[in-house]
Design an enzyme around this catalytic site. Structure first.
Site, PDB file in Angstrom:
ATOM      1  N   LYS A 191       0.801  -1.232   0.000  1.00  0.00           N
ATOM      2  CA  LYS A 191       0.000   0.000   0.000  1.00  0.00           C
ATOM      3  C   LYS A 191       0.834   1.283   0.000  1.00  0.00           C
ATOM      4  O   LYS A 191       0.394   2.343   0.456  1.00  0.00           O
ATOM      5  CB  LYS A 191      -1.008   0.044   1.167  1.00  0.00           C
ATOM      6  CG  LYS A 191      -1.851  -1.191   1.355  1.00  0.00           C
ATOM      7  CD  LYS A 191      -2.324  -1.837   0.093  1.00  0.00           C
ATOM      8  CE  LYS A 191      -3.435  -1.129  -0.615  1.00  0.00           C
ATOM      9  NZ  LYS A 191      -3.781  -1.856  -1.885  1.00  0.00           N
ATOM     10  N   HIS A 204       7.591  -7.201  -2.191  1.00  0.00           N
ATOM     11  CA  HIS A 204       7.264  -6.649  -0.872  1.00  0.00           C
ATOM     12  C   HIS A 204       8.184  -7.251   0.191  1.00  0.00           C
ATOM     13  O   HIS A 204       7.964  -7.035   1.380  1.00  0.00           O
ATOM     14  CB  HIS A 204       5.829  -7.014  -0.479  1.00  0.00           C
ATOM     15  CG  HIS A 204       4.751  -6.297  -1.230  1.00  0.00           C
ATOM     16  ND1 HIS A 204       4.786  -4.959  -1.485  1.00  0.00           N
ATOM     17  CD2 HIS A 204       3.565  -6.750  -1.735  1.00  0.00           C
ATOM     18  CE1 HIS A 204       3.678  -4.616  -2.140  1.00  0.00           C
ATOM     19  NE2 HIS A 204       2.934  -5.684  -2.304  1.00  0.00           N
ATOM     20  N   SER A 242      -4.903   2.746   4.102  1.00  0.00           N
ATOM     21  CA  SER A 242      -5.066   2.093   2.801  1.00  0.00           C
ATOM     22  C   SER A 242      -5.174   0.568   2.990  1.00  0.00           C
ATOM     23  O   SER A 242      -6.023  -0.090   2.369  1.00  0.00           O
ATOM     24  CB  SER A 242      -3.863   2.457   1.916  1.00  0.00           C
ATOM     25  OG  SER A 242      -4.001   1.923   0.644  1.00  0.00           O
TER      26      SER A 242
HETATM   27  P1  A3P Z   1      -5.130   4.668  -1.199  1.00  0.00           P
HETATM   28  O1  A3P Z   1      -5.764   3.425  -0.656  1.00  0.00           O
HETATM   29  O2  A3P Z   1      -4.687   5.599  -0.099  1.00  0.00           O
HETATM   30  O3  A3P Z   1      -5.956   5.357  -2.223  1.00  0.00           O
HETATM   31  P2  A3P Z   1      -0.195  -0.417  -3.612  1.00  0.00           P
HETATM   32  O4  A3P Z   1      -0.182  -0.337  -5.089  1.00  0.00           O
HETATM   33  O5  A3P Z   1       1.160  -0.484  -2.984  1.00  0.00           O
HETATM   34  O6  A3P Z   1      -1.130  -1.491  -3.149  1.00  0.00           O
HETATM   35  O7  A3P Z   1      -0.758   0.970  -3.060  1.00  0.00           O
HETATM   36  C1  A3P Z   1      -2.074   1.344  -3.298  1.00  0.00           C
HETATM   37  C2  A3P Z   1      -2.220   2.796  -2.922  1.00  0.00           C
HETATM   38  O8  A3P Z   1      -1.551   3.605  -3.908  1.00  0.00           O
HETATM   39  C3  A3P Z   1      -3.678   3.225  -2.924  1.00  0.00           C
HETATM   40  O9  A3P Z   1      -3.769   4.251  -1.924  1.00  0.00           O
HETATM   41  C4  A3P Z   1      -3.812   3.773  -4.332  1.00  0.00           C
HETATM   42  O10 A3P Z   1      -4.920   4.619  -4.527  1.00  0.00           O
HETATM   43  C5  A3P Z   1      -2.492   4.507  -4.473  1.00  0.00           C
HETATM   44  N1  A3P Z   1      -2.137   4.805  -5.877  1.00  0.00           N
HETATM   45  C6  A3P Z   1      -2.012   3.939  -6.907  1.00  0.00           C
HETATM   46  N2  A3P Z   1      -1.745   4.598  -8.050  1.00  0.00           N
HETATM   47  C7  A3P Z   1      -1.696   5.913  -7.740  1.00  0.00           C
HETATM   48  C8  A3P Z   1      -1.465   7.110  -8.493  1.00  0.00           C
HETATM   49  N3  A3P Z   1      -1.265   7.100  -9.801  1.00  0.00           N
HETATM   50  N4  A3P Z   1      -1.491   8.296  -7.831  1.00  0.00           N
HETATM   51  C9  A3P Z   1      -1.705   8.342  -6.497  1.00  0.00           C
HETATM   52  N5  A3P Z   1      -1.933   7.243  -5.736  1.00  0.00           N
HETATM   53  C10 A3P Z   1      -1.928   6.042  -6.345  1.00  0.00           C
END
Ligand code: A3P
Length: 290
Positions: free
Chosen positions: A47, A102, A132
Site C-alpha cells: 500500500k 514486498h 489504505s
Molecule cells: P489509497 O488506498 O490511499 O488510495 P499499492 O499499489 O502499494 O497497493 O498501493 C495502493 C495505494 O496507492 C492506494 O492508496 C492507491 O490509490 C495509491 N495509488 C495507486 N496509483 C496511484 C497514483 N497514480 N497516484 C496516487 N496514488 C496512487
C-alpha cells in the site's frame, strides 16, 4: 506473533497472503532466484505505491507509449518475486526484467547481494499505509480483516499484518541507501511532483527520456488514467476475490487521508511509537515533524 489466521502463511515470522504465496515460492525468491545485473526491482511495503511504480516502470521502458500498459496486466508486466507465479513470468524473460517485491531486506534473494541489479524503494507515510491497508483488507477476501479501525491500528503498529512491521521493513531497506544501485523515493514526493520523480527514476536507471516521452509517462501514470486502465485497476480480478464495490483498489490516491481516520489518541500513540522506532534512522521524510 499471534496466530496468522486461516488466509495467511507465516514465513520466517512474516505473515503473507496464502492465496498467492507458498513456503516454496518465498524460498525460491530468497534462495533459488538468480538475479541478473540488469534486473530492476521495485520494492515496497504493501500500500505504498507498488501499482503506481509498476505503471511508471512499464511506461518508462516503453518510452511513454501506453500500449503495453494498456494491454498486459500490471502483475504480469512487473511481477512479484515472492508470488507463486514468479518463476513462470520471470525465468525466460529477457533483460532488463522489471520485478516487484514486498519482501523485507533480510528475505531478498541472496544472489542480489554482489549483483549490479537496481532497487527502487518507495516509502509512504505509515499512517496512510495503515488506512489504505485497512480498506484493502475489507475488499480483498484473501486478507484477514479487522472490523474496528482502532484494533487495526494496533495490529499495524505491532507488525501483525501482511509483510510484517512497517518499521522493520523500512529500516531494513534504508540500510542500503548509500549504495549506488539503490534509489529511495517517497509516495508523497511522487504525488507532489510526478514529472520530477520520473526524471529521478530515469536518471537512476540511465534511461533519459525526451519531453514527449516524459509527457506520456506522466499522463498515463496519473491516478485518473490508472483508475481507467483495467490492466492496473484490478477490475480483471473476480469480485469474490476483490470486491471493489466495498472499496476501490485505486481508492483515494492522496497523502494525508489518515487525518480523517486516526483519533487524537490513536495519532498520539502512533507518533510516540514512530519516534521510538525511527529516531536513529537519519532520514527525514516529507511527513516528519519540522
Ligand atoms: P489509497 O488506498 O490511499 O488510495 P499499492 O499499489 O502499494 O497497493 O498501493 C495502493 C495505494 O496507492 C492506494 O492508496 C492507491 O490509490 C495509491 N495509488 C495507486 N496509483 C496511484 C497514483 N497514480 N497516484 C496516487 N496514488 C496512487
Amino acid at each position: 506473533m499471534a496466530d496468522p489466521g486461516p488466509r495467511s502463511l507465516l514465513y520466517e515470522g512474516i505473515m503473507l497472503p496464502a492465496l498467492v504465496h507458498s513456503t516454496e515460492s518465498v524460498r525460491y525468491a530468497q534462495l533459488g532466484f538468480q538475479v541478473r545485473d540488469r534486473d530492476v526491482f521495485s520494492v515496497t511495503y504493501p500500500k505504498s505505491g507498488t501499482t503506481w511504480m509498476q505503471e511508471l516502470l512499464t511506461l518508462i521502458h516503453s518510452d511513454g507509449d501506453p500500449q503495453l500498459a494498456r494491454s498486459v496486466p500490471s502483475w504480469e508486466r512487473v511481477p512479484w518475486l515472492e508470488q507463486t507465479t514468479a518463476a513462470g513470468f520471470l525465468e525466460k524473460r529477457p533483460c532488463p526484467r522489471l520485478i516487484s517485491s514486498h519482501l523485507p531486506c533480510g528475505l531478498f534473494p541472496t544472489s542480489f547481494h554482489g549483483s549490479n541489479a537496481q532497487v527502487i524503494y518507495t516509502v509512504r507515510n505509515p499512517k496512510d499505509v495503515c488506512v489504505s491497508l485497512y480498506y484493502y483488507s475489507k475488499m480483498a477476501s484473501f486478507l484477514e480483516f479487522q472490523e474496528d479501525f482502532g484494533e487495526f491500528v494496533e495490529l499495524f503498529s505491532a507488525g501483525k499484518v501482511l509483510f510484517g512491521s512497517w518499521f522493520q521493513h523500512v529500516k531494513g531497506w534504508l540500510g542500503l541507501r548509500d549504495r549506488l544501485n539503490f534509489l529511495l523515493l517517497t509516495y508523497e514526493e511522487m504525488h507532489q511532483d510526478l514529472r520530477g520523480s520520473v526524471e529521478r527514476i530515469c536518471q537512476f536507471l540511465g534511461k533519459p527520456l525526451d519531453a514527449r516521452a516524459l509527457d506520456g509517462v506522466v499522463e498515463n501514470a496519473s491516478f485518473q488514467a490508472m483508475k481507467q486502465n483495467k490492466m492496473c485497476n484490478y477490475s480483471l480480478v473476480p469480485e469474490n476475490i476483490m470486491d471493489q464495490r466495498i472499496s476501490p483498489f485505486l481508492r483515494k490516491g492522496v497523502p494525508g487521508d489518515w487525518k480523517g481516520h486516526f483519533t487524537v489518541a490513536q495519532n498520539q500513540a502512533f507518533d510516540r511509537l514512530y519516534r521510538e522506532q525511527m529516531q536513529d534512522v537519519g532520514v527525514r521524510f516529507p511527513w516528519d515533524e519540522p
